[in-house]
Scaffold this motif. Sequence first.
Motif, PDB file in Angstrom:
ATOM      1  N   SER A   7       0.853  -1.191   0.000  1.00 17.41           N
ATOM      2  CA  SER A   7       0.000   0.000   0.000  1.00 17.41           C
ATOM      3  C   SER A   7       0.890   1.243   0.000  1.00 17.41           C
ATOM      4  N   ASP A   8       0.286   2.398  -0.214  1.00 25.04           N
ATOM      5  CA  ASP A   8       1.027   3.648  -0.045  1.00 25.04           C
ATOM      6  C   ASP A   8       1.351   3.846   1.432  1.00 25.04           C
ATOM      7  N   ALA A   9       2.474   4.479   1.714  1.00 25.90           N
ATOM      8  CA  ALA A   9       2.821   4.836   3.097  1.00 25.90           C
ATOM      9  C   ALA A   9       2.197   6.200   3.413  1.00 25.90           C
ATOM     10  N   GLN A  10       1.297   6.224   4.389  1.00 25.53           N
ATOM     11  CA  GLN A  10       0.572   7.438   4.759  1.00 25.53           C
ATOM     12  C   GLN A  10       1.170   8.058   6.024  1.00 25.53           C
ATOM     13  N   VAL A  11       1.025   9.362   6.138  1.00 28.20           N
ATOM     14  CA  VAL A  11       1.499  10.060   7.336  1.00 28.20           C
ATOM     15  C   VAL A  11       0.551   9.756   8.494  1.00 28.20           C
ATOM     16  N   LEU A  12       1.094   9.156   9.560  1.00 31.48           N
ATOM     17  CA  LEU A  12       0.304   8.871  10.758  1.00 31.48           C
ATOM     18  C   LEU A  12       0.515   9.955  11.807  1.00 31.48           C
ATOM     19  N   LEU A  13       1.759  10.330  12.050  1.00 31.34           N
ATOM     20  CA  LEU A  13       2.084  11.380  13.029  1.00 31.34           C
ATOM     21  C   LEU A  13       3.076  12.335  12.377  1.00 31.34           C
ATOM     22  N   PRO A  22      -4.097   5.789  23.462  1.00 35.95           N
ATOM     23  CA  PRO A  22      -4.284   4.362  23.745  1.00 35.95           C
ATOM     24  C   PRO A  22      -4.152   3.470  22.515  1.00 35.95           C
ATOM     25  N   VAL A  23      -4.621   3.943  21.374  1.00 36.58           N
ATOM     26  CA  VAL A  23      -4.518   3.136  20.151  1.00 36.58           C
ATOM     27  C   VAL A  23      -3.068   3.028  19.701  1.00 36.58           C
ATOM     28  N   LEU A  24      -2.329   4.121  19.781  1.00 30.76           N
ATOM     29  CA  LEU A  24      -0.952   4.127  19.301  1.00 30.76           C
ATOM     30  C   LEU A  24       0.004   3.422  20.240  1.00 30.76           C
ATOM     31  N   ASN A  25      -0.423   3.163  21.478  1.00 37.63           N
ATOM     32  CA  ASN A  25       0.449   2.454  22.416  1.00 37.63           C
ATOM     33  C   ASN A  25       0.823   1.066  21.915  1.00 37.63           C
ATOM     34  N   GLY A  26      -0.005   0.478  21.060  1.00 36.37           N
ATOM     35  CA  GLY A  26       0.271  -0.863  20.560  1.00 36.37           C
ATOM     36  C   GLY A  26       1.153  -0.905  19.332  1.00 36.37           C
ATOM     37  N   LEU A  27       1.665   0.228  18.874  1.00 38.43           N
ATOM     38  CA  LEU A  27       2.439   0.265  17.631  1.00 38.43           C
ATOM     39  C   LEU A  27       3.930   0.463  17.851  1.00 38.43           C
ATOM     40  N   GLU A  28       4.386   0.398  19.082  1.00 35.76           N
ATOM     41  CA  GLU A  28       5.805   0.531  19.398  1.00 35.76           C
ATOM     42  C   GLU A  28       6.382   1.853  18.909  1.00 35.76           C
ATOM     43  N   ILE A  29       5.570   2.873  18.925  1.00 39.82           N
ATOM     44  CA  ILE A  29       6.054   4.219  18.616  1.00 39.82           C
ATOM     45  C   ILE A  29       6.833   4.728  19.820  1.00 39.82           C
ATOM     46  N   PRO A  30       7.982   5.394  19.606  1.00 41.15           N
ATOM     47  CA  PRO A  30       8.809   5.833  20.736  1.00 41.15           C
ATOM     48  C   PRO A  30       8.019   6.616  21.786  1.00 41.15           C
ATOM     49  N   GLU A  31       8.416   6.424  23.039  1.00 44.53           N
ATOM     50  CA  GLU A  31       7.702   7.031  24.155  1.00 44.53           C
ATOM     51  C   GLU A  31       7.693   8.557  24.070  1.00 44.53           C
ATOM     52  N   ALA A  54      20.924  27.946 -11.859  1.00 45.38           N
ATOM     53  CA  ALA A  54      20.665  26.560 -11.458  1.00 45.38           C
ATOM     54  C   ALA A  54      20.265  26.441  -9.991  1.00 45.38           C
ATOM     55  N   LEU A  55      19.884  27.564  -9.376  1.00 41.12           N
ATOM     56  CA  LEU A  55      19.409  27.506  -7.994  1.00 41.12           C
ATOM     57  C   LEU A  55      18.020  26.877  -7.962  1.00 41.12           C
ATOM     58  N   PHE A  56      17.788  25.931  -7.053  1.00 42.80           N
ATOM     59  CA  PHE A  56      16.470  25.289  -6.967  1.00 42.80           C
ATOM     60  C   PHE A  56      16.164  24.917  -5.525  1.00 42.80           C
ATOM     61  N   THR A  57      14.862  24.744  -5.245  1.00 41.15           N
ATOM     62  CA  THR A  57      14.403  24.341  -3.917  1.00 41.15           C
ATOM     63  C   THR A  57      13.656  23.019  -4.022  1.00 41.15           C
ATOM     64  N   TYR A  58      13.681  22.253  -2.951  1.00 40.38           N
ATOM     65  CA  TYR A  58      12.960  20.984  -2.923  1.00 40.38           C
ATOM     66  C   TYR A  58      12.436  20.743  -1.516  1.00 40.38           C
ATOM     67  N   GLU A  59      11.345  20.031  -1.439  1.00 38.23           N
ATOM     68  CA  GLU A  59      10.689  19.795  -0.156  1.00 38.23           C
ATOM     69  C   GLU A  59      10.783  18.328   0.243  1.00 38.23           C
ATOM     70  N   ALA A  60      10.548  18.062   1.531  1.00 40.78           N
ATOM     71  CA  ALA A  60      10.658  16.700   2.042  1.00 40.78           C
ATOM     72  C   ALA A  60       9.837  16.577   3.315  1.00 40.78           C
ATOM     73  N   LEU A  61       9.415  15.329   3.608  1.00 43.75           N
ATOM     74  CA  LEU A  61       8.843  15.040   4.920  1.00 43.75           C
ATOM     75  C   LEU A  61       9.940  15.199   5.964  1.00 43.75           C
ATOM     76  N   PRO A  62       9.699  15.911   7.059  1.00 47.12           N
ATOM     77  CA  PRO A  62      10.767  16.124   8.048  1.00 47.12           C
ATOM     78  C   PRO A  62      11.105  14.857   8.816  1.00 47.12           C
ATOM     79  N   ARG A  63      12.292  14.826   9.401  1.00 50.07           N
ATOM     80  CA  ARG A  63      12.696  13.688  10.220  1.00 50.07           C
ATOM     81  C   ARG A  63      11.760  13.562  11.424  1.00 50.07           C
ATOM     82  N   SER A  64      11.575  12.333  11.871  1.00 55.17           N
ATOM     83  CA  SER A  64      10.687  11.907  12.962  1.00 55.17           C
ATOM     84  C   SER A  64       9.221  11.889  12.552  1.00 55.17           C
ATOM     85  N   THR A  65       8.928  12.077  11.251  1.00 58.88           N
ATOM     86  CA  THR A  65       7.581  11.801  10.763  1.00 58.88           C
ATOM     87  C   THR A  65       7.313  10.298  10.872  1.00 58.88           C
ATOM     88  N   VAL A  66       6.146   9.920  11.400  1.00 62.78           N
ATOM     89  CA  VAL A  66       5.793   8.503  11.525  1.00 62.78           C
ATOM     90  C   VAL A  66       4.845   8.137  10.389  1.00 62.78           C
TER      91      VAL A  66
END
Length: 318
Positions: free
Chosen positions: A111-117, A179-188, A229-241
Amino acid sequence: MGESFKTQRITGMAVDPIHVGAGGGRLGRVDQSIVRDPVTHVPKIPGSSLAGVYRAYAAMAKDKYPDCAGQGQPDKQGKGGHCGKPECPICTVFGFARSAGGGFAGLAAFSDAQVLLFPVATREGPVWITCPGAMRLVTGDFPDLEDHVIFRPQAGSALNLGWLLLQVKQYGNGQDPGPVLNGLEIPEYIRQHLAAVSDKIFSHVVNSNLEVRTSVSINPETGAAEEGALFTYEALPRSTVLLWEVISKNPAHFKVGNVAVAAVKDTDEVFNVVAAAHPYMECLGIGGMGTRGMGRLRVLSPRATPQQPAAPEPTGGA
């Protein structure tokens, strides 16, 4: 023959910013944008991108790289490419398009990977935001939330989500994602800083807080920045779940040509071939800009979904 298929839900956390480009540049906020869901406009990682990365890294893990990785096209002399053998774990799990008996679609689907957090900088420090649409990927049922406010364990003064200032309200009945996310081993440390907004606000929050970098191409002759040749690009930031699913099909229901699949015996073995790629994803990454510090993705919790739909009695097939 056992179950016809098994679905594994996987969560992963971006160790680096992740850039899976939409293809080509475009006018607007950035020159190179990332892929978004056409309905919600929330960035995602397409399942096709996941499948390609999984295949390449699993081939490395199973000592089948490079012939059985990638698109598997032979060279001009007809050598190399996918082997297409029923005893090859890569070709049977991920499929192939070339063999004497025809192609094979493969035993794993992604499946596609969706943003959860999604992490957002606030005056209280980072807060990870979710929404009902994302939580329903986990629970199947989650109540809608009111627009124009942010929900947290305790009501309080307004909280900024980047440029956006929202009043804080306390979770109502069933609205706490903790409570739902507690079962997904997401960091404390992430689970202690959760908040929820409506689906409508979530898209604005995510798209307003993506990481945007500026870069420039280098002229190889002069070693200096190339003009224009200057350009910008975007990204999902680190620690996105992120959350995605892998569907493993029962090998007993399929044949490669007219030969039974010999490389894997059941759905668990199919997933084990897929999961061999997980350690590589944290080291070698996914998406583009890998040479510029992007792409690493840490897998947190592969596990079977709690409810498997009933499957009909197998009738065989090829």
